[in-house]
Each structure stands twice: as C-alpha cells, then as structure tokens.
Design a protein around this motif. Sequence first.
Motif, PDB file in Angstrom:
ATOM      1  N   CYS A   1       0.885   5.053   0.385  1.00 27.34           N
ATOM      2  CA  CYS A   1       0.091   6.202   0.831  1.00 27.34           C
ATOM      3  C   CYS A   1       0.933   7.459   1.008  1.00 27.34           C
ATOM      4  O   CYS A   1       0.395   8.561   1.095  1.00 27.34           O
ATOM      5  CB  CYS A   1      -0.623   5.855   2.139  1.00 27.34           C
ATOM      6  SG  CYS A   1      -1.866   7.047   2.659  1.00 27.34           S
TER       7      CYS A   1
ATOM      8  N   THR B   1     -11.432   6.918   5.165  1.00 32.39           N
ATOM      9  CA  THR B   1     -10.794   5.693   5.651  1.00 32.39           C
ATOM     10  C   THR B   1     -11.756   4.517   5.577  1.00 32.39           C
ATOM     11  O   THR B   1     -11.396   3.421   5.126  1.00 32.39           O
ATOM     12  CB  THR B   1     -10.301   5.882   7.093  1.00 32.39           C
ATOM     13  OG1 THR B   1      -9.392   6.984   7.134  1.00 32.39           O
ATOM     14  CG2 THR B   1      -9.607   4.634   7.599  1.00 32.39           C
TER      15      THR B   1
ATOM     16  N   VAL C   1     -11.991   3.533   1.927  1.00 41.57           N
ATOM     17  CA  VAL C   1     -10.808   2.799   1.465  1.00 41.57           C
ATOM     18  C   VAL C   1     -10.855   1.352   1.933  1.00 41.57           C
ATOM     19  O   VAL C   1     -10.615   0.414   1.155  1.00 41.57           O
ATOM     20  CB  VAL C   1      -9.520   3.492   1.955  1.00 41.57           C
ATOM     21  CG1 VAL C   1      -8.309   2.572   1.760  1.00 41.57           C
ATOM     22  CG2 VAL C   1      -9.302   4.811   1.209  1.00 41.57           C
TER      23      VAL C   1
ATOM     24  N   ILE D   1      -2.610   5.112  -3.339  1.00 42.58           N
ATOM     25  CA  ILE D   1      -3.452   6.243  -2.957  1.00 42.58           C
ATOM     26  C   ILE D   1      -3.092   7.428  -3.846  1.00 42.58           C
ATOM     27  O   ILE D   1      -2.009   7.999  -3.737  1.00 42.58           O
ATOM     28  CB  ILE D   1      -3.272   6.605  -1.472  1.00 42.58           C
ATOM     29  CG1 ILE D   1      -3.522   5.384  -0.594  1.00 42.58           C
ATOM     30  CG2 ILE D   1      -4.221   7.746  -1.102  1.00 42.58           C
ATOM     31  CD1 ILE D   1      -4.911   4.797  -0.674  1.00 42.58           C
TER      32      ILE D   1
ATOM     33  N   THR E   1      -5.261  10.766  -6.076  1.00 39.51           N
ATOM     34  CA  THR E   1      -6.117  11.906  -5.734  1.00 39.51           C
ATOM     35  C   THR E   1      -7.136  12.118  -6.835  1.00 39.51           C
ATOM     36  O   THR E   1      -6.847  11.866  -8.017  1.00 39.51           O
ATOM     37  CB  THR E   1      -5.290  13.197  -5.548  1.00 39.51           C
ATOM     38  OG1 THR E   1      -6.169  14.305  -5.355  1.00 39.51           O
ATOM     39  CG2 THR E   1      -4.430  13.490  -6.771  1.00 39.51           C
TER      40      THR E   1
ATOM     41  N   LEU F   1      -6.848   4.319  -5.707  1.00 40.95           N
ATOM     42  CA  LEU F   1      -7.907   4.998  -4.956  1.00 40.95           C
ATOM     43  C   LEU F   1      -7.660   6.498  -5.011  1.00 40.95           C
ATOM     44  O   LEU F   1      -6.549   6.954  -4.735  1.00 40.95           O
ATOM     45  CB  LEU F   1      -7.926   4.510  -3.513  1.00 40.95           C
ATOM     46  CG  LEU F   1      -8.176   3.003  -3.358  1.00 40.95           C
ATOM     47  CD1 LEU F   1      -7.950   2.570  -1.920  1.00 40.95           C
ATOM     48  CD2 LEU F   1      -9.578   2.635  -3.810  1.00 40.95           C
TER      49      LEU F   1
ATOM     50  N   TRP G   1       0.860  -1.187   0.000  1.00 36.86           N
ATOM     51  CA  TRP G   1       0.000   0.000   0.000  1.00 36.86           C
ATOM     52  C   TRP G   1       0.899   1.241   0.000  1.00 36.86           C
ATOM     53  O   TRP G   1       1.719   1.417   0.920  1.00 36.86           O
ATOM     54  CB  TRP G   1      -0.884   0.030   1.245  1.00 36.86           C
ATOM     55  CG  TRP G   1      -1.985  -0.993   1.264  1.00 36.86           C
ATOM     56  CD1 TRP G   1      -1.977  -2.221   0.685  1.00 36.86           C
ATOM     57  CD2 TRP G   1      -3.255  -0.869   1.923  1.00 36.86           C
ATOM     58  NE1 TRP G   1      -3.159  -2.883   0.939  1.00 36.86           N
ATOM     59  CE2 TRP G   1      -3.961  -2.064   1.698  1.00 36.86           C
ATOM     60  CE3 TRP G   1      -3.844   0.133   2.683  1.00 36.86           C
ATOM     61  CZ2 TRP G   1      -5.235  -2.290   2.201  1.00 36.86           C
ATOM     62  CZ3 TRP G   1      -5.119  -0.086   3.195  1.00 36.86           C
ATOM     63  CH2 TRP G   1      -5.811  -1.278   2.945  1.00 36.86           C
TER      64      TRP G   1
END
Length: 383
Positions: A96, A262, A265, A136, A138, A189, A94
């Motif tokens: 982020c 959150t 996600v 992640i 935008t 995401l 992941w």
Amino acid sequence: MRTIALSGTTGFLGCHLLARLLQQDCCVVALVRDAPARAAARIERALAFAGGGPENGSPVGGRVRIVQADLGAARLGLFGEVFDGLADEVDEVWHCAASTHLEADLATVSAVNVEGTRHMLELAAAGRRRPRFVHISTAYVAGGRTDCTVAEDDLDGSFGFMTPYEESKYQAELLVRAWARDGRRALVLRPSTLVTDKPLLPRGPRHPHSVLGLRLGRLASWGPDFLTRRFGVRPDGDGVFRVRLPGRPGSTTNIASVEYATDAVMRLTRDDDPAPGVVTRHVTHPVDTPASVWLEAMRSLVPWVEPVVVEGDVDATTLESFIVSLQPGGRRYGHLRRSYERGALDTAEARDGVSAPAALDVPYLVRTLNVPGNRRTSTLASA
C-alpha cells in the motif's frame, strides 16, 4: 490466523486497512522505514485517526509486529535470515505504500512506486507459502484518456500520462503482471481520489487534497487585498476576482471517501480466487463528481475568488496561474469525462446487501478541506 505483510501502514489508506485487518483474525507485519520506537508511535497515531485504536493497550508488539525495511533496496534491505524468515511466514503480501506527490518528477515517485513494488514482489516470490500479492494501484493508470469507460483489466500506456505519478503506477502494474506469469496470484486494486471529512490530526495521515485545503485556508486568511498587492489587480464591482481555469464544462472526477474505499478493499480481498494470474478491480465511487461541485466547494472557502472553466488555450494572467497552482494537478484534470467499470464491486456489494453511497456534495467536500492550522476552513466546515 493469517499473517499479512503490509507496507504503508501509516499512510492515508494504509492505516485504515491496518485498522480493519486488526478487526479480523489477522497478524500484521508492518514494514516501515522508521526505527521501531518511532514507527510504533506513528502507527498508534495513524490508528487513532482511522478509528481503529485498541481499547485495551497498543496492538504493536502483539498482533502488529514492526519490521524496519527499505522499500528502495533489494530484499528490502533485510539480512538474509530475516528476509527469508519473513518471506516464509506471511500468507499474503499487501503493498500500500506509495508516493502520491502529483508535482514530483518521475524519478522521485518511481523510487517508491516502482522500485518499492519490485522489492515487495521479491518478498512475495521468496516465500514457500506462495502468498497472494495485493497491490494498491490507482484508477489513474488510465492515463491520458479523457472520454471513455475504463475497463478493469485495461492497462494501456499508449495514451500517455498526465503526471509522473500516473506513469509510475502504470509501470508498477506491469511489474505485478510480469511477476504473476510464474503461476502466482495477484490482486490489483485501483482506488480513485480518496478523501475524508474527518478532522485530520497534526502529523497524522493526510489525503492529497489536504494540500489544497491548506493553501486555500492561507489565501482566505490573507484576504482579497493580498491579490491586489501581489498581482496588481482589483476585484469587480461585486468585490469578486473572476479567474479562468483550463478545462471543459461538464467535466467530472471520481472521488470516494477513504472509509468507503476501505470497506470496498476488504470486500474485494475476501474473494480469493485460487487460480494463478492477476485480477484487477476498480475501487471507485458509483457516482462521478462534477467539477462544478468541486469548484463550488473551493469557492465556499474563498468567496471573493470565482473560478470560471474555459475550454481551449488560456493565455493565463499571473493571478490565474497562481490560482491554478493551488491545486496539485489542477492544470491537467479539468478535462476528464471518463468513468470506470466497477462491476465486480457492484456484485460484491449486492451480495452483502450494501447500499450505494450518496453522491458527494459541496458541504462534504468543504469538510474534506479542513486541515490542521486552517482556521478559515474550520470555521466554514462547522457552519
């Protein structure tokens, strides 16, 4: 038990994701730039902010393992055996970590947002388990489009970008798509602007609009006489400075609480499609926030400044330029009337019986601007 490598664990969204992962049957490898002892303290502080602090001792050293890594370096700056062992250990990667600085140049934000993505993809590609890559991004990879509904699988740079941050995140998504062509799986995401009305901790994670809150709090503490002394202007008969802001009446922006994002996600990552390729999902609020509501929240903090949105070219005074400069990206985002497709999230929430969140109002937005050291904001937010 799944093992997830997570970058950005001490960031605004990342610490909330870490807290939620620890509520599941997961082990997390926190990829951090700081030395382990300092990183452990930052992670514990971030978890306390996110509401995910452990009840019995720290998770660091237990289900959270710290690995000092350099996102800007090939193989994350790790020695061969360490990198290879980590790559073979993780079930998912992941990513982020990001630079969300809206006033930085492209080279500065790309060092993290593009090169960091490249090297996290390198980790995911090296693993024998062929882990899924969760990226992640935008919603602002939509770039310069102002009037449209952005589809979830849209990725088009032909409209240009309003900030280098947007462009860097667009370039990062291109890297993810290229990586997935090798029969690999990626979930992209795209959150919108994220905020929280929880009090921020000193030296803790902050959302981008906390900068605006701090600046407005300082302006409020200086009082209206500051504007007269600095800019040589006086308020009108009502004691108000009326300033023109570039934009369009009726413009909107999509803002969501980090708590809602959150949840979204975690809901979307649960749907693990085994097919190779890239799946893209918007993590946005179902109701766009009118710019007028945001401006009213700003005025609640500094009641003697009244912003008036003016369409077209504005020959700004020095006072007006100063007011615009308080909000990062303020010159660019006052023209948006776009929305974002979020059918996948709607479906997932309906499946789980989740009610749609209420539209954001002025009191909530005022609370989001409550930052440490901002006495004026603290007083107004609690009134």
